[in-house]
Write a protein that holds these residues in place. Structure first.
Motif, PDB file in Angstrom:
ATOM      1  N   GLY A  96      56.791 -29.496  26.871  1.00  0.00           N
ATOM      2  CA  GLY A  96      57.900 -28.589  26.588  1.00  0.00           C
ATOM      3  C   GLY A  96      59.205 -29.324  26.372  1.00  0.00           C
ATOM      4  O   GLY A  96      60.262 -28.699  26.275  1.00  0.00           O
ATOM      5  N   GLN A  97      59.117 -30.644  26.278  1.00  0.00           N
ATOM      6  CA  GLN A  97      60.329 -31.422  25.992  1.00  0.00           C
ATOM      7  C   GLN A  97      60.079 -32.361  24.823  1.00  0.00           C
ATOM      8  O   GLN A  97      60.188 -33.574  24.930  1.00  0.00           O
ATOM      9  CB  GLN A  97      60.739 -32.232  27.224  1.00  0.00           C
ATOM     10  CG  GLN A  97      61.667 -31.458  28.111  1.00  0.00           C
ATOM     11  CD  GLN A  97      61.371 -31.669  29.560  1.00  0.00           C
ATOM     12  OE1 GLN A  97      60.470 -32.398  29.930  1.00  0.00           O
ATOM     13  NE2 GLN A  97      62.137 -31.015  30.399  1.00  0.00           N
ATOM     14  N   GLY A  98      59.648 -31.774  23.710  1.00  0.00           N
ATOM     15  CA  GLY A  98      59.365 -32.574  22.527  1.00  0.00           C
ATOM     16  C   GLY A  98      57.905 -32.984  22.470  1.00  0.00           C
ATOM     17  O   GLY A  98      57.137 -32.792  23.421  1.00  0.00           O
ATOM     18  N   VAL A  99      57.542 -33.540  21.327  1.00  0.00           N
ATOM     19  CA  VAL A  99      56.149 -33.906  21.061  1.00  0.00           C
ATOM     20  C   VAL A  99      56.074 -35.423  20.900  1.00  0.00           C
ATOM     21  O   VAL A  99      56.858 -36.007  20.156  1.00  0.00           O
ATOM     22  CB  VAL A  99      55.652 -33.229  19.760  1.00  0.00           C
ATOM     23  CG1 VAL A  99      54.230 -33.673  19.423  1.00  0.00           C
ATOM     24  CG2 VAL A  99      55.731 -31.717  19.882  1.00  0.00           C
ATOM     25  N   ASN A 100      55.152 -36.023  21.609  1.00  0.00           N
ATOM     26  CA  ASN A 100      54.972 -37.472  21.486  1.00  0.00           C
ATOM     27  C   ASN A 100      53.544 -37.774  21.050  1.00  0.00           C
ATOM     28  O   ASN A 100      52.610 -37.066  21.433  1.00  0.00           O
ATOM     29  CB  ASN A 100      55.275 -38.156  22.817  1.00  0.00           C
ATOM     30  CG  ASN A 100      56.742 -37.991  23.176  1.00  0.00           C
ATOM     31  OD1 ASN A 100      57.625 -38.358  22.411  1.00  0.00           O
ATOM     32  ND2 ASN A 100      56.995 -37.384  24.324  1.00  0.00           N
ATOM     33  N   MET A 101      53.419 -38.827  20.260  1.00  0.00           N
ATOM     34  CA  MET A 101      52.107 -39.193  19.738  1.00  0.00           C
ATOM     35  C   MET A 101      51.742 -40.606  20.182  1.00  0.00           C
ATOM     36  O   MET A 101      52.589 -41.502  20.169  1.00  0.00           O
ATOM     37  CB  MET A 101      52.133 -39.131  18.207  1.00  0.00           C
ATOM     38  CG  MET A 101      50.754 -39.312  17.593  1.00  0.00           C
ATOM     39  SD  MET A 101      50.809 -39.325  15.801  1.00  0.00           S
ATOM     40  CE  MET A 101      51.467 -37.715  15.455  1.00  0.00           C
ATOM     41  N   PHE A 102      50.483 -40.759  20.565  1.00  0.00           N
ATOM     42  CA  PHE A 102      49.979 -42.043  21.061  1.00  0.00           C
ATOM     43  C   PHE A 102      48.738 -42.403  20.257  1.00  0.00           C
ATOM     44  O   PHE A 102      47.964 -41.521  19.875  1.00  0.00           O
ATOM     45  CB  PHE A 102      49.611 -41.929  22.542  1.00  0.00           C
ATOM     46  CG  PHE A 102      50.782 -41.532  23.406  1.00  0.00           C
ATOM     47  CD1 PHE A 102      51.518 -42.488  24.089  1.00  0.00           C
ATOM     48  CD2 PHE A 102      51.168 -40.197  23.506  1.00  0.00           C
ATOM     49  CE1 PHE A 102      52.605 -42.118  24.875  1.00  0.00           C
ATOM     50  CE2 PHE A 102      52.254 -39.815  24.275  1.00  0.00           C
ATOM     51  CZ  PHE A 102      52.978 -40.781  24.962  1.00  0.00           C
ATOM     52  N   CYS A 134      43.891 -40.553  18.328  1.00  0.00           N
ATOM     53  CA  CYS A 134      45.268 -40.452  18.794  1.00  0.00           C
ATOM     54  C   CYS A 134      45.406 -39.260  19.722  1.00  0.00           C
ATOM     55  O   CYS A 134      44.545 -38.375  19.752  1.00  0.00           O
ATOM     56  CB  CYS A 134      46.249 -40.402  17.638  1.00  0.00           C
ATOM     57  SG  CYS A 134      46.125 -38.938  16.709  1.00  0.00           S
ATOM     58  N   LEU A 135      46.469 -39.257  20.473  1.00  0.00           N
ATOM     59  CA  LEU A 135      46.720 -38.189  21.413  1.00  0.00           C
ATOM     60  C   LEU A 135      48.127 -37.664  21.174  1.00  0.00           C
ATOM     61  O   LEU A 135      49.071 -38.459  21.080  1.00  0.00           O
ATOM     62  CB  LEU A 135      46.597 -38.710  22.844  1.00  0.00           C
ATOM     63  CG  LEU A 135      46.687 -37.557  23.825  1.00  0.00           C
ATOM     64  CD1 LEU A 135      45.381 -37.433  24.585  1.00  0.00           C
ATOM     65  CD2 LEU A 135      47.828 -37.701  24.777  1.00  0.00           C
ATOM     66  N   VAL A 136      48.226 -36.363  21.016  1.00  0.00           N
ATOM     67  CA  VAL A 136      49.524 -35.740  20.771  1.00  0.00           C
ATOM     68  C   VAL A 136      49.717 -34.725  21.885  1.00  0.00           C
ATOM     69  O   VAL A 136      48.823 -33.915  22.134  1.00  0.00           O
ATOM     70  CB  VAL A 136      49.527 -35.046  19.388  1.00  0.00           C
ATOM     71  CG1 VAL A 136      50.864 -34.379  19.120  1.00  0.00           C
ATOM     72  CG2 VAL A 136      49.207 -36.057  18.292  1.00  0.00           C
ATOM     73  N   ALA A 185      43.460 -34.564  21.559  1.00  0.00           N
ATOM     74  CA  ALA A 185      43.033 -35.893  21.109  1.00  0.00           C
ATOM     75  C   ALA A 185      42.329 -35.674  19.786  1.00  0.00           C
ATOM     76  O   ALA A 185      41.578 -34.701  19.626  1.00  0.00           O
ATOM     77  CB  ALA A 185      42.071 -36.517  22.112  1.00  0.00           C
ATOM     78  N   LEU A 186      42.590 -36.538  18.840  1.00  0.00           N
ATOM     79  CA  LEU A 186      41.986 -36.411  17.511  1.00  0.00           C
ATOM     80  C   LEU A 186      41.160 -37.658  17.249  1.00  0.00           C
ATOM     81  O   LEU A 186      41.668 -38.776  17.393  1.00  0.00           O
ATOM     82  CB  LEU A 186      43.108 -36.293  16.474  1.00  0.00           C
ATOM     83  CG  LEU A 186      42.670 -35.800  15.108  1.00  0.00           C
ATOM     84  CD1 LEU A 186      42.353 -34.316  15.155  1.00  0.00           C
ATOM     85  CD2 LEU A 186      43.783 -36.038  14.091  1.00  0.00           C
ATOM     86  N   TYR A 187      39.885 -37.440  16.898  1.00  0.00           N
ATOM     87  CA  TYR A 187      38.994 -38.566  16.633  1.00  0.00           C
ATOM     88  C   TYR A 187      38.875 -38.712  15.118  1.00  0.00           C
ATOM     89  O   TYR A 187      37.988 -38.151  14.482  1.00  0.00           O
ATOM     90  CB  TYR A 187      37.632 -38.326  17.316  1.00  0.00           C
ATOM     91  CG  TYR A 187      37.799 -37.795  18.734  1.00  0.00           C
ATOM     92  CD1 TYR A 187      38.366 -38.600  19.732  1.00  0.00           C
ATOM     93  CD2 TYR A 187      37.458 -36.479  19.053  1.00  0.00           C
ATOM     94  CE1 TYR A 187      38.563 -38.107  21.012  1.00  0.00           C
ATOM     95  CE2 TYR A 187      37.643 -35.977  20.338  1.00  0.00           C
ATOM     96  CZ  TYR A 187      38.200 -36.794  21.307  1.00  0.00           C
ATOM     97  OH  TYR A 187      38.404 -36.290  22.571  1.00  0.00           O
ATOM     98  N   GLY A 188      39.837 -39.397  14.541  1.00  0.00           N
ATOM     99  CA  GLY A 188      39.905 -39.581  13.091  1.00  0.00           C
ATOM    100  C   GLY A 188      39.764 -41.048  12.758  1.00  0.00           C
ATOM    101  O   GLY A 188      39.035 -41.770  13.428  1.00  0.00           O
ATOM    102  N   SER A 189      40.514 -41.505  11.750  1.00  0.00           N
ATOM    103  CA  SER A 189      40.405 -42.922  11.386  1.00  0.00           C
ATOM    104  C   SER A 189      40.842 -43.783  12.572  1.00  0.00           C
ATOM    105  O   SER A 189      40.427 -44.928  12.708  1.00  0.00           O
ATOM    106  CB  SER A 189      41.211 -43.232  10.126  1.00  0.00           C
ATOM    107  OG  SER A 189      42.478 -42.649  10.211  1.00  0.00           O
TER     108      SER A 189
END
Ligand code: AHM
Ligand code: MG
Length: 344
Positions: free
Chosen positions: A181-187, A175-177, A168-172
């Motif tokens: 093991g089946q690709g990368v999804n971003m929320f 988001c959660l990335v 989880a990134l606390y930026g502007s």
């Protein structure tokens, strides 16, 4: 490059849809992720209020409401433990902030997974309002006894055995990335409805980008090969535009940028610390899995980091990761293979 989504999909719905693809899934993984997401939402809220609460860099003091407040990294550590210790999915945890293994209290069931985490990566940026994040890595236990505590062996597995990893990134925005093991999804988190919404599906990073990320203040501690690489990226007489330097000092934030724009991140070994600074189990392995799943490359300069066999849960390792072409180029320098200038 990523496929940007128009449909409204929450992370919990996404995880349960993924679970339905596996006929043998029991739902334990999905429920464990739900517990983790709760912790991440609470940490995000606290990061956003840190200035008000006056908990930046403060321990054992009181906030304006007379409540006991903790340093943000201690708060994040405890929040993850409190959210994860009673779900019955884990047999133990390990945190960058805790010395030994974190056991599941006697009264709760043990499960088949172990969780490793860096509760707040980028500690030097906490007090200055710069992006920080939480990194996590999940393995299936290797010791068979489902009811017993997890052991060191359950943690000391190579990164290629991670069943999930993310941050989880606390930026502007928050988001959660993550990947299983089946690709990368971003929320992206919408605090007004308390949900993470899918914003990028199956993220693939560019194969090359002329940018580099390294603490260049350590230049004089590096070996000649690495110094020559850093001289090369800045020197247009080799026939390329000078690379841009981007260094936030929060590994997870630098990797987040690189996952989208490309480039290379390095924390090499040096004369003082031959194994670099970053922790293999809490930082490098989970970030490396994401990078590889997004089409990038992650090595210690020679070997794939996901194949390294850890000996200690807190060990550090040198790391070079990012766009494939950039990392291969850096590795060639590390091996002592230097290109000649076009005008030579
Ligand atoms: P932390 O886990 O205590 O925050 O330390 C790790 C951080 C990384 O996020 C970052 O890439 C690195 O330390 C920065 O180190 P330096 O200040 O030596 O460049
Ligand atoms: Mg860290």
């Amino acid at each position: 490059m990523a496929f940007r989504v128009n449909k409204l999909v929450t992370i919990e719905r996404h995880i349960s849809e993924q679970q339905e693809l596996h006929s043998s899934a029991t739902g334990s993984f999905s429920r464990m992720m739900r517990d983790l997401l709760l912790a991440l939402r609470i940490i995000s809220r606290e990061v956003r209020r840190a200035g008000f609460n006056d908990i930046l860099g403060v321990t054992e003091s009181q906030n304006v409401h007379g409540e006991q407040v903790k340093k943000l990294d201690e708060f994040a550590n405890e929040t993850i433990i409190r959210a994860m210790d009673h779900g019955g999915h884990l047999c133990a945890m390990a945190s960058e902030e805790s010395e030994g293994l974190i056991e599941i209290p006697e009264e709760y069931e043990r499960g088949n997974y172990v969780l490793l985490f860096d509760p707040l990566d980028g500690s030097s940026n906490i007090d200055v309002n710069v992006t920080i994040g939480t990194i996590f890595s999940i393995f299936r236990r290797v010791t068979p006894d489902r009811v017993g505590n997890g052991h060191e062996d359950d943690f000391l597995q190579p990164g290629n055995r991670q069943v999930a990893a993310g941050y989880a990134l606390y930026g502007s925005s928050t988001c959660l990335v993550y990947t299983t093991g089946q690709g990368v999804n971003m929320f992206t988190y919408d605090p007004t409805v308390g949900e993470f919404f899918l914003t990028q599906e199956n993220l693939q990073m560019p194969d090359r980008h002329n940018s580099y990320s390294i603490n260049e203040g350590n230049y004089h501690k590096w070996n000649d090969e690495l110094r020559r690489y850093i001289d090369f990226v800045k020197d247009p007489s080799y026939g390329h535009a000078s690379y841009s330097l981007r260094y936030i000092g929060t590994a997870v934030a630098d990797i987040h940028r690189i996952l989208q724009h490309g480039g290379i991140f390095m924390y090499p070994g040096d004369k003082k610390n031959p194994n670099g600074k970053l922790r293999l189990m809490y930082e490098i392995n989970p970030l490396a899995l994401l990078i590889e799943q997004a089409g990038g490359r992650a090595t210690d300069g020679k070997n794939r980091v996901l194949d390294l066999n850890p000996e200690d849960i807190h060990q550090t390792a040198p790391v070079f990761m990012g766009s494939k072409a950039n990392v291969l180029e850096a590795e060639a320098f590390v091996r002592g293979e230097f290109p000649s200038r076009p005008d030579n």
